[in-house]
Design a protein around this motif. Structure first.
Motif: not given
Length: 543
Positions: A450-464
């Motif tokens: 359920l990756t589209p939850l990133a724009v629902v919760l919302p949160y910024r995906p971790e990067t690196g």
């Protein structure tokens, strides 16, 4: 170029209508959540918000696959259904590229029309969602279409443009998937080598190679040093995932369509060629044969190196059909350019590939002619009827049929239906105190589909540069990344962790991390993952 006759113009228009019309069908239907489509969404989303591959996230292949979906995200928004729109575009350009290849080879209009129909029915019509094992072939087809334009063009200045475009899309094929892209490059070099031998223009080969190298450097150099993630550099394993018996078992033990086509191609060549020496100078004929055999060989290998889903390699049907139909129409003196001949052959092809369209028509016939489950006789108890639909008893009590799936009100999942448990679980997730209290600053590890939850919760995906785009251990991430996640979990760096437990899949989400979650976090909920069969569970953890 001579002007087209009215009949040829009509055939050309009909080809384009078939390509476009069948590609547009997905825009008018709804879809169940597709297995693994989360990966398409995640990569496209990250590119669309400006993240840079190998700097903001690592992945074990190039990012060519996500370019078109990311552009569509920028235009139409980040809903799941936007991926379907992107695939509509991909299907259209793949059909046009295949048609362009046949035109460059001067395949007769009637055979070309029928071959385009085979291509659409056998390869693109049922591809509603973008997937890298499909996109890699589409880029190859586009590259081959430009390459053939260059080989048969007498305009040397224009040739440089064709060679440049051929090199660009052939590299994008490699930058989408190593196996298909590598074979696309080898096939292109093989066609170029023959053409150079026949024309004595060896500069063409050097021009193509030079342009390919320059394009590769333009893509890769800005990604250094993180680009080494592609090769899992600096940590094991570095062994091949393939064995010799993988190839022998599949090619010799199966692959009946491919082997049958090779036999028929060989028979066509043996029957149609009277003088091999003079035939070798007929560039279009030789390139047509080399291309067809090359595609068949690529398909034989591709089904082993890219084994999921099992129909990745069926792009070969249309090439084989075009070659065999071209030779047979000449040998048997069949005029397939006539309207009656085209209509008759079209009916046969629709019957041949009825499996791709009947499942949609079958939905209506099932309602008109429902299966009989029992026979009712007055005064007699219902008699059990055993038939091909029910002779086996389904003992899987966990599976939830798609017919009972429902839609979610959440914007990214518009027009996508999922199990009721999944929809209700996402709604509960939004009501968690940790979500309500930390909006805008929520630290989430989402190891689910359920990756589209990133724009629902919302949160910024971790990067690196060492942060994986997806979490399949040994495929998308490796032991070094697993160790880093275990440390973060032990230090409770995340406010919320979503973990998908799929015991039937080999570390699709790393099993070892689940033990750490049980130890350092509290599980507050669980619900079904949106996959068929419904044999995976999404677990919700908080500090």
């Amino acid at each position: 170029m001579p002007a087209l006759s009215l009949k040829q113009q009509r055939i050309s228009i009909a080809e384009i209508i078939i390509i476009v019309a069948l590609a547009l069908v997905p825009l008018f239907v709804t879809f169940p959540y597709r297995v693994n489509i989360f990966l398409s969404w995640e990569g496209a989303y990250r590119l669309s918000i400006g993240e840079i591959p190998y700097k903001d996230f690592g992945l074990p292949l190039g990012y060519g696959y996500w370019i078109i979906p990311a552009i569509f995200f920028k235009i139409f928004g980040t809903q799941m259904i936007t991926l379907v729109k992107a695939q509509v575009f991909i299907n259209i350009i793949s059909g046009l590229a295949f048609r362009s290849i046949l035109k460059s080879l001067q395949v007769k209009p009637g055979v070309r029309f029928l071959s385009v129909l085979v291509f659409v029915l056998s390869y693109s019509f049922f591809n509603f969602w973008p997937w890298y094992n499909h996109t890699v072939i589409v880029y190859e087809l586009i590259g081959l279409s430009f390459l053939l334009k260059a080989l048969f063009s007498d305009n040397r200045k224009r040739n440089y443009i064709w060679f440049g475009l051929a090199a660009f899309f052939t590299f994008l094929s490699l930058f989408t998937k190593q196996d298909g892209g590598g074979m696309a490059l080898m096939l292109s070099l093989g066609l170029l080598a023959y053409n150079c031998l026949a024309t004595r223009r060896w500069s063409d080969l050097l021009v193509f190679i030079g342009m390919y190298v320059v394009i590769a450097l333009l893509f890769i150099v800005p990604l250094l040093p993180g680009f080494s993630y592609w090769f899992n550099h600096g940590q094991p394993p570095h062994s091949s995932r393939l064995a010799v018996n993988d190839f022998t078992d599949e090619i010799l033990g199966n692959s009946n369509w491919i082997k049958g086509y090779v036999v028929l191609v060989g028979l066509c060549l043996a029957a149609g060629i009277k003088n091999w020496g003079s035939w070798f100078q007929q560039r279009r004929d030789v390139i047509f044969a080399l291309l067809t055999l090359g595609i068949l060989g690529e398909a034989a290998i591709f089904q082993i190196t890219s084994y999921t889903p099992p129909d990745n390699n069926i792009f070969f049907h249309s090439f084989a059909f075009a070659f065999i139909a071209s030779y047979l129409s000449d040998l048997l003196q069949l005029n397939l350019d006539r309207t009656k001949s085209i209509l008759g052959a079209t009916v046969l092809i629709l019957f041949w590939w009825s499996g791709t369209w009947w499942k949609y028509v079958g939905r209506f016939t099932d309602r008109l002619f429902p299966a009989q489950e029992f026979v009712s006789t007055p005064g007699v108890e219902h008699e059990n009827v055993v038939n091909r639909r029910n002779f086996m008893v389904n003992t899987d009590t966990t599976d939830i049929p798609v017919s009972s799936w429902v839609f979610s009100d959440l914007a990214p999942f518009r027009k996508i239906y999922m199990p009721v448990s999944t929809v209700e679980g996402m709604n509960r997730l939004l009501q968690l105190p940790v979500v309500k209290e930390n909006k805008g600053d929520l630290k989430v590890l989402n190891m689910t589909e359920l990756t589209p939850l990133a724009v629902v919760l919302p949160y910024r995906p971790e990067t690196g540069p060492d942060f994986p785009l997806w979490y399949h251990l040994g495929v998308g991430m490796f032991n070094r990344q697993l160790a880093a996640f275990k440390e973060k979990v032990a230090n409770k760096q995340y406010d919320l962790i979503l973990y998908e437990h799929a015991p039937g899949l080999n570390n699709f989400f790393p099993w070892a991390l689940r033990q750490d979650l049980k130890e350092h976090y509290h599980q507050v909920d669980s619900f079904l993952a949106p996959r068929r069969p419904t044999n995976a569970v999404i677990e919700v953890y908080v500090k």
